[in-house]
Motif scaffolding. Structure first.
Motif, short mmCIF file in Angstrom:
data_model
loop_
_atom_site.label_atom_id
_atom_site.label_comp_id
_atom_site.label_asym_id
_atom_site.label_seq_id
_atom_site.Cartn_x
_atom_site.Cartn_y
_atom_site.Cartn_z
N LEU A 70 0.89 -1.17 0.00
CA LEU A 70 0.00 0.00 0.00
C LEU A 70 0.91 1.21 0.00
CD1 LEU A 70 -3.04 -0.04 2.42
CD2 LEU A 70 -2.90 -0.68 0.02
N ASN A 71 0.54 2.24 -0.76
CA ASN A 71 1.44 3.39 -0.94
C ASN A 71 0.75 4.68 -0.53
OD1 ASN A 71 2.24 5.71 -3.06
ND2 ASN A 71 4.03 4.41 -2.71
N LEU A 72 1.48 5.50 0.24
CA LEU A 72 0.96 6.81 0.66
C LEU A 72 1.94 7.92 0.30
CD1 LEU A 72 -0.37 6.07 4.29
CD2 LEU A 72 -1.72 6.23 2.17
N GLY A 220 12.00 4.08 -13.38
CA GLY A 220 12.06 5.13 -14.39
C GLY A 220 12.69 4.63 -15.67
N GLY A 221 11.89 4.55 -16.72
CA GLY A 221 12.43 4.20 -18.03
C GLY A 221 12.63 2.72 -18.28
N ILE A 222 11.98 1.87 -17.46
CA ILE A 222 12.13 0.42 -17.64
C ILE A 222 10.79 -0.16 -18.10
CG2 ILE A 222 12.70 -1.77 -16.49
CD1 ILE A 222 14.33 -0.04 -14.44
N ALA A 239 13.51 -3.95 -9.95
CA ALA A 239 13.10 -2.81 -10.78
C ALA A 239 11.62 -2.53 -10.55
CB ALA A 239 13.34 -3.13 -12.25
N GLN A 240 11.27 -1.25 -10.56
CA GLN A 240 9.87 -0.86 -10.42
C GLN A 240 9.42 -0.24 -11.74
OE1 GLN A 240 8.15 0.64 -6.73
NE2 GLN A 240 7.77 2.60 -7.72
N LEU A 241 8.34 -0.81 -12.30
CA LEU A 241 7.80 -0.33 -13.58
C LEU A 241 6.44 0.33 -13.34
CD1 LEU A 241 9.78 -2.79 -14.23
CD2 LEU A 241 8.42 -3.11 -16.30
N GLY A 242 6.25 1.50 -13.91
CA GLY A 242 4.96 2.19 -13.76
C GLY A 242 4.22 2.26 -15.09
N THR A 243 4.77 3.03 -16.02
CA THR A 243 4.08 3.27 -17.30
C THR A 243 3.70 1.96 -17.99
OG1 THR A 243 5.30 5.33 -17.51
CG2 THR A 243 4.29 4.48 -19.51
N ALA A 244 4.58 0.96 -17.95
CA ALA A 244 4.30 -0.30 -18.65
C ALA A 244 3.05 -0.98 -18.07
CB ALA A 244 5.50 -1.24 -18.55
C1 FMN Z 1 -0.06 7.55 -13.28
C2 FMN Z 1 1.04 7.35 -12.31
C3 FMN Z 1 0.79 7.52 -10.96
C4 FMN Z 1 1.80 7.29 -10.02
N1 FMN Z 1 1.51 7.44 -8.69
C5 FMN Z 1 2.44 7.09 -7.76
C6 FMN Z 1 2.12 7.12 -6.38
O1 FMN Z 1 1.02 7.50 -5.96
N2 FMN Z 1 3.08 6.71 -5.52
C7 FMN Z 1 4.32 6.26 -5.93
O2 FMN Z 1 5.12 5.85 -5.11
N3 FMN Z 1 4.65 6.27 -7.24
C8 FMN Z 1 3.74 6.66 -8.16
N4 FMN Z 1 4.07 6.62 -9.49
C9 FMN Z 1 5.42 6.18 -9.91
C10 FMN Z 1 5.41 4.70 -10.32
O3 FMN Z 1 4.99 3.91 -9.26
C11 FMN Z 1 6.78 4.25 -10.84
O4 FMN Z 1 7.79 4.41 -9.87
C12 FMN Z 1 7.19 5.00 -12.08
O5 FMN Z 1 6.11 5.09 -12.96
C13 FMN Z 1 8.37 4.28 -12.75
O6 FMN Z 1 8.75 4.94 -13.94
P1 FMN Z 1 8.18 4.52 -15.40
O7 FMN Z 1 6.85 5.18 -15.51
O8 FMN Z 1 9.20 5.06 -16.35
O9 FMN Z 1 8.08 3.02 -15.43
C14 FMN Z 1 3.09 6.89 -10.45
C15 FMN Z 1 3.35 6.75 -11.82
C16 FMN Z 1 2.35 6.96 -12.74
C17 FMN Z 1 2.67 6.77 -14.22
#
Ligand code: FMN
Length: 352
Positions: A70-72, A220-222, A239-244
């Motif tokens: 869970l993230n805050l 970031g960028g993965i 690694a932590q992926l978000g956009t993917a």
């Molecule tokens: C729409 C969006 C919302 C995000 N919200 C959070 C968040 O609330 N808390 C957090 O720790 N990271 C948040 N992030 C960061 C992602 O968890 C992740 O670290 C990041 O997207 C990695 O980079 P990438 O987008 O190049 O894969 C968010 C990213 C995106 C794209």
């Protein structure tokens, strides 16, 4: 290759973390798909009212018996963003008024508060005891850190600079995300202005990993296994992926946003305060073109964010992508997978 200090601490099978999404874009389906596949699913709860955090944790547990986070957001407002007089509120509204008119949205009432209180959320989170607590925009107090340890909650903090990595390490955080400026969403700096903390993932991962005791997670960028392997080669333990993951149909974003992530428009992302009042990366659109250049008129976080959130339902309903945030990282043009299951399968196969 798949077992690392990060997988050991988190109790997961593969060093892949689905980055949390705030703003209501996380879903249980996405979290469960990633956690059940052996990674760590994360649910962004910074907009969740404290009294719903227990239910949220129960729901996540019902969908996976594997670890999840869970993230805050630790800092819930910037200076001038906690309370506004009616005159200040009206002044912010006047800047938004043309867009409210265009989308046919009435002027909102001045609210009691513009964001959930972190203090109340963290109390609820400690009670709910999720397996992992991840956080951005700060370091929890020693008391909260001690409570997490006592309750067996693993902690993940997030750094955008060496100094932030050290501060998290000194506080005893279990794992540290090193997030480069390529990443989608907010630039989560807490020591100094975000605009001054713009190191890329490649540089940040190496230098933070060499200076902290806690295992580092590169973000970031993965988007693929090659990127995960590169992160591990640079000293990261995961690694932590978000956009993917945001681009996958299990995420909470709109089909229109997803389509843009897979289009040529996603080649043009920018860091701007225009959407929330805090620096964040998204795809350029009419909102960034019109509002980003008027930086001095952008309200502090979370006020800017709150006004945008009043516009969003009408914009989404009308399928308008020109006046909503289109969060995306720089690597979006290389996105391939449309479901989290397929993405996890490909990542795991590449790491085998
Ligand atoms: C729409 C969006 C919302 C995000 N919200 C959070 C968040 O609330 N808390 C957090 O720790 N990271 C948040 N992030 C960061 C992602 O968890 C992740 O670290 C990041 O997207 C990695 O980079 P990438 O987008 O190049 O894969 C968010 C990213 C995106 C794209």
């Amino acid at each position: 290759m798949s077992v690392t200090e990060a997988t050991r601490r988190l109790g997961i099978r593969t060093p892949i973390i689905q980055g949390p999404f705030g703003g209501g874009l996380s879903t249980f389906k996405l979290v469960a798909t990633v956690s059940n596949a052996g990674g760590l699913g994360s649910f962004g709860a910074h907009v969740t009212p404290p009294d719903q955090i227990a239910t949220l944790t129960r729901e996540a547990r019902a969908q996976t018996n594997q670890p999840f986070a869970l993230n805050l957001w630790i800092s819930d407002h910037d200076p001038g963003g906690l309370q506004l007089t009616q005159a200040e509120f009206d002044a912010v509204y006047r800047r938004f008024e043309p867009y409210f008119r265009e989308l046919g949205v009435d002027k909102p009432e001045r609210p009691q508060r513009y964001h959930q209180s972190y203090e109340a959320q963290i109390e609820a989170l400690l009670e709910a005891r999720p397996p992992v607590f991840s956080f951005v925009f700060g370091v929890p107090s020693p008391k909260i850190m001690a409570e997490c340890k006592r309750r067996g909650i693993v902690t993940i903090g997030t750094a955008t600079s060496i100094a932030e990595g050290r501060a998290l390490d000194e506080a005893g955080v279990d794992l540290i995300v090193a997030t480069g400026m390529e990443a989608g969403g907010h630039r989560v700096s807490f020591l100094g202005r975000a605009e001054d903390q713009l190191m890329g993932t490649f540089a940040l991962t190496q230098i933070v990993a060499a200076r902290v005791k806690a295992p580092v997670i590169a973000a970031g960028g993965i988007v693929d296994g090659r990127g995960v392997r590169a992160a591990l080669a640079l000293g990261a333990q995961a690694a932590q992926l978000g956009t993917a993951f945001l681009a996958c149909e299990e995420s909470g974003t709109t089909p229109e946003h997803r389509a843009i992530l897979f289009s040529d428009q996603a080649q043009h992302t920018m860091l701007t305060r225009a959407f929330s009042g805090r620096l964040a990366r998204g795809v350029r659109n009419r909102w960034t073109d019109e509002v980003a250049p008027t930086l001095r008129t952008i309200a502090p976080f979370p006020v800017q964010n709150w006004f945008m959130s009043r516009l969003r339902p009408a914009a989404v309903k009308a399928g308008r992508t020109d006046l909503v945030s289109l969060w995306a990282g720089q690597v979006a043009p290389n996105l391939k997978h449309r479901t989290a299951g397929a993405l996890m399968d490909a990542l795991i196969a590449d790491l085998a």
